[in-house]
Design a protein around this motif. Sequence first.
Motif, mmCIF file in Angstrom:
data_model
loop_
_atom_site.group_PDB
_atom_site.id
_atom_site.type_symbol
_atom_site.label_atom_id
_atom_site.label_comp_id
_atom_site.label_asym_id
_atom_site.label_seq_id
_atom_site.Cartn_x
_atom_site.Cartn_y
_atom_site.Cartn_z
ATOM 1 N N UNK A 102 -5.517 19.530 0.807
ATOM 2 C CA UNK A 102 -5.332 18.894 -0.502
ATOM 3 C C UNK A 102 -4.160 17.916 -0.469
ATOM 4 N N UNK A 103 -3.079 18.305 0.207
ATOM 5 C CA UNK A 103 -1.911 17.421 0.310
ATOM 6 C C UNK A 103 -2.276 16.140 1.055
ATOM 7 N N UNK A 104 -3.036 16.271 2.134
ATOM 8 C CA UNK A 104 -3.439 15.079 2.888
ATOM 9 C C UNK A 104 -4.393 14.204 2.088
ATOM 10 N N UNK A 105 -5.233 14.826 1.293
ATOM 11 C CA UNK A 105 -6.124 14.042 0.435
ATOM 12 C C UNK A 105 -5.348 13.313 -0.655
ATOM 13 N N UNK A 106 -4.296 13.942 -1.169
ATOM 14 C CA UNK A 106 -3.471 13.282 -2.186
ATOM 15 C C UNK A 106 -2.798 12.036 -1.631
ATOM 16 N N UNK A 107 -2.508 12.027 -0.326
ATOM 17 C CA UNK A 107 -1.895 10.849 0.280
ATOM 18 C C UNK A 107 -2.835 9.648 0.268
ATOM 19 N N UNK A 108 -4.136 9.900 0.141
ATOM 20 C CA UNK A 108 -5.101 8.810 0.122
ATOM 21 C C UNK A 108 -5.530 8.383 -1.266
ATOM 22 N N UNK A 109 -4.990 9.013 -2.297
ATOM 23 C CA UNK A 109 -5.343 8.640 -3.671
ATOM 24 C C UNK A 109 -4.736 7.274 -3.994
ATOM 25 N N UNK A 110 -5.485 6.347 -4.573
ATOM 26 C CA UNK A 110 -4.922 5.034 -4.928
ATOM 27 C C UNK A 110 -3.715 5.167 -5.845
ATOM 28 N N UNK A 196 8.579 6.814 3.417
ATOM 29 C CA UNK A 196 7.879 7.046 2.155
ATOM 30 C C UNK A 196 8.567 6.310 1.012
ATOM 31 N N UNK A 197 9.896 6.300 1.009
ATOM 32 C CA UNK A 197 10.628 5.604 -0.045
ATOM 33 C C UNK A 197 10.471 4.095 0.064
ATOM 34 N N UNK A 198 10.394 3.585 1.292
ATOM 35 C CA UNK A 198 10.187 2.141 1.449
ATOM 36 C C UNK A 198 8.818 1.732 0.931
ATOM 37 N N UNK A 199 7.841 2.606 1.076
ATOM 38 C CA UNK A 199 6.524 2.314 0.511
ATOM 39 C C UNK A 199 6.575 2.353 -1.015
ATOM 40 N N UNK A 200 7.271 3.350 -1.549
ATOM 41 C CA UNK A 200 7.383 3.475 -3.000
ATOM 42 C C UNK A 200 8.113 2.287 -3.613
ATOM 43 N N UNK A 201 9.104 1.739 -2.892
ATOM 44 C CA UNK A 201 9.874 0.612 -3.420
ATOM 45 C C UNK A 201 9.017 -0.626 -3.624
ATOM 46 N N UNK A 202 7.896 -0.726 -2.902
ATOM 47 C CA UNK A 202 7.044 -1.892 -3.027
ATOM 48 C C UNK A 202 5.829 -1.695 -3.902
ATOM 49 N N UNK A 203 5.720 -0.550 -4.562
ATOM 50 C CA UNK A 203 4.556 -0.272 -5.399
ATOM 51 C C UNK A 203 4.668 -0.971 -6.752
ATOM 52 N N UNK A 204 3.532 -1.455 -7.227
ATOM 53 C CA UNK A 204 3.469 -2.107 -8.537
ATOM 54 C C UNK A 204 2.648 -1.304 -9.541
#
Length: 281
Positions: A102-110, A196-204
């Motif tokens: 479930x955790x790995x599937x959550x990583x693929x949620x848009x 993970x934080x660098x990815x979050x910093x670029x989310x819109x």
Amino acid sequence: MNRLTSIIEWGTLLLCTGLVCIFLLIIIGDIIGKGAPVLTWDFVSTLPTDGMTNGGILPAIIGTVMLTLITAVVAAPFGIGCAIYLNEYAPNTWFTRLIRASIRNLAGVPSIIYGLFGLALFVQGLNMGTSLLSAGFTLGLLSLPYIITTTEEALRRIPASTREGALGVGATQFESIRDMVLPSALPGILTGMVLALSRAAGETAPILFTGVAFYINNPTGYLNQEFMALPYHLYMLSTQHQAIEEVRPLAYGTALILIMVVFILNSIAFYIRYKHSKNEG
């Protein structure tokens, strides 16, 4: 025959890698070429003026930094704690395997789904309103699957003999994890968390529903108020501004700043990994 197959495989890999690097260099070169002329001290230290056609992006920079810090505070303790429990304490049952899947599937949620969830839970359900705090909590949820997965992988790389040696000298399981396992896995944990934080910093998309605004005349960014952020600011300048051609250089400058922020975060992750590898060597 085996040599020919190996040459073809390596050649294909090198060709694919080369094509990716070429396109990456073209994109980055275009952004640097068009964004560097506007990259001045005033651009990063002043407020926007004249309907966002002049001035700087200070509120967006501060908002992005504060948003990333809130995300780290929210996601890191829960993510690391969950990974420690799954890897060190949880029995290997079907239920544990279901949780991991479930955790790995959550990583693929848009990411936009996380934005809608944050809108329903934090903005409306908990009456936090559209604010920096709501957006930070939402991005914290988005980052959790990545932090849990990378932390668990870092813990798995620690040999079982490390745990057995600590238990053999009379330490409890908690003490062996705290004093032996976690220090050894810390570089891998920090690397995954920073990425993970660098990815979050670029989310819109997640912050679009939870608190980001086009313009806020307040560079401090209070937790219970709306805020500006670099990704959304770039989106608005590039697609929604009434004078797109006039603000296009500002959009490229904003993109360059955002790339620099993400690059710095990724560089920190690679530096941590390098120092750990050097110390082990």
